[in-house]
Motif scaffolding. Structure first.
Motif, PDB file in Angstrom:
ATOM      1  N   VAL A   1       1.500  10.180  -3.944  1.00 28.15           N
ATOM      2  CA  VAL A   1       1.262  10.818  -2.162  1.00 28.15           C
ATOM      3  C   VAL A   1       2.140  11.080  -1.002  1.00 28.15           C
ATOM      4  N   ARG A   2       1.952  11.989  -0.274  1.00 24.31           N
ATOM      5  CA  ARG A   2       3.293  12.283   0.843  1.00 24.31           C
ATOM      6  C   ARG A   2       2.596  11.276   2.333  1.00 24.31           C
ATOM      7  N   ARG A   3       3.590  11.032   2.978  1.00 18.76           N
ATOM      8  CA  ARG A   3       2.634  10.542   4.075  1.00 18.76           C
ATOM      9  C   ARG A   3       3.524  11.090   5.615  1.00 18.76           C
TER      10      ARG A   3
ATOM     11  N   GLY B   1       1.254  -1.333   0.010  1.00 16.00           N
ATOM     12  CA  GLY B   1      -0.223  -0.203  -0.011  1.00 16.00           C
ATOM     13  C   GLY B   1       1.053   1.182  -0.220  1.00 16.00           C
ATOM     14  N   ILE B   2       1.942   1.083   0.666  1.00 21.11           N
ATOM     15  CA  ILE B   2       2.612   2.272   1.341  1.00 21.11           C
ATOM     16  C   ILE B   2       3.596   2.691  -0.410  1.00 21.11           C
ATOM     17  N   ARG B   3       4.116   1.246  -1.410  1.00 23.22           N
ATOM     18  CA  ARG B   3       4.655   1.991  -2.807  1.00 23.22           C
ATOM     19  C   ARG B   3       3.590   1.878  -3.569  1.00 23.22           C
ATOM     20  N   GLU B   4       2.116   1.569  -3.377  1.00 23.86           N
ATOM     21  CA  GLU B   4       1.152   2.783  -4.488  1.00 23.86           C
ATOM     22  C   GLU B   4       1.662   3.854  -4.228  1.00 23.86           C
ATOM     23  N   LEU B   5       0.887   4.137  -2.651  1.00 25.80           N
ATOM     24  CA  LEU B   5       0.813   5.370  -2.382  1.00 25.80           C
ATOM     25  C   LEU B   5       1.890   5.992  -3.064  1.00 25.80           C
ATOM     26  N   LYS B   6       3.273   5.644  -2.561  1.00 29.84           N
ATOM     27  CA  LYS B   6       4.747   6.221  -3.140  1.00 29.84           C
ATOM     28  C   LYS B   6       4.311   6.427  -4.848  1.00 29.84           C
ATOM     29  N   ALA B   7       3.991   5.350  -5.222  1.00 36.32           N
ATOM     30  CA  ALA B   7       4.020   5.443  -7.250  1.00 36.32           C
ATOM     31  C   ALA B   7       3.165   7.140  -7.726  1.00 36.32           C
TER      32      ALA B   7
END
Length: 71
Positions: free
Chosen positions: A69-71, A60-66
């Motif tokens: 999206v910043r956390r 999920g984190i990889r997909e957000l980064k792609a």
């Protein structure tokens, strides 16, 4: 004498064979630990996606980064 259609068919067959071989190799690897965090990949995820190399949280984190999206 081979024409353009023959060349295209041969190229397509090579591409498909390579893709299938790659997928078979990934499925055979049966990763049990996440490449990102090192935690175990749950059995349910490995059965649903035998090619998975990350746990669901890290994926999920990889997909957000792609998506940028910043956390």
């Amino acid at each position: 004498m081979a024409d353009a259609a023959d060349y295209a068919t041969e190229l397509n067959e090579r591409h498909l064979a390579g893709a299938l071989a790659s997928r078979a190799h990934l499925a055979a690897s049966h990763a049990t630990e996440c490449d990102d965090c090192g935690d175990d990949i749950p059995d349910a995820r490995r059965k649903a996606a035998p090619f998975a190399r990350t746990c669901i949280e890290c994926q999920g984190i990889r997909e957000l980064k792609a998506k940028g999206v910043r956390r």
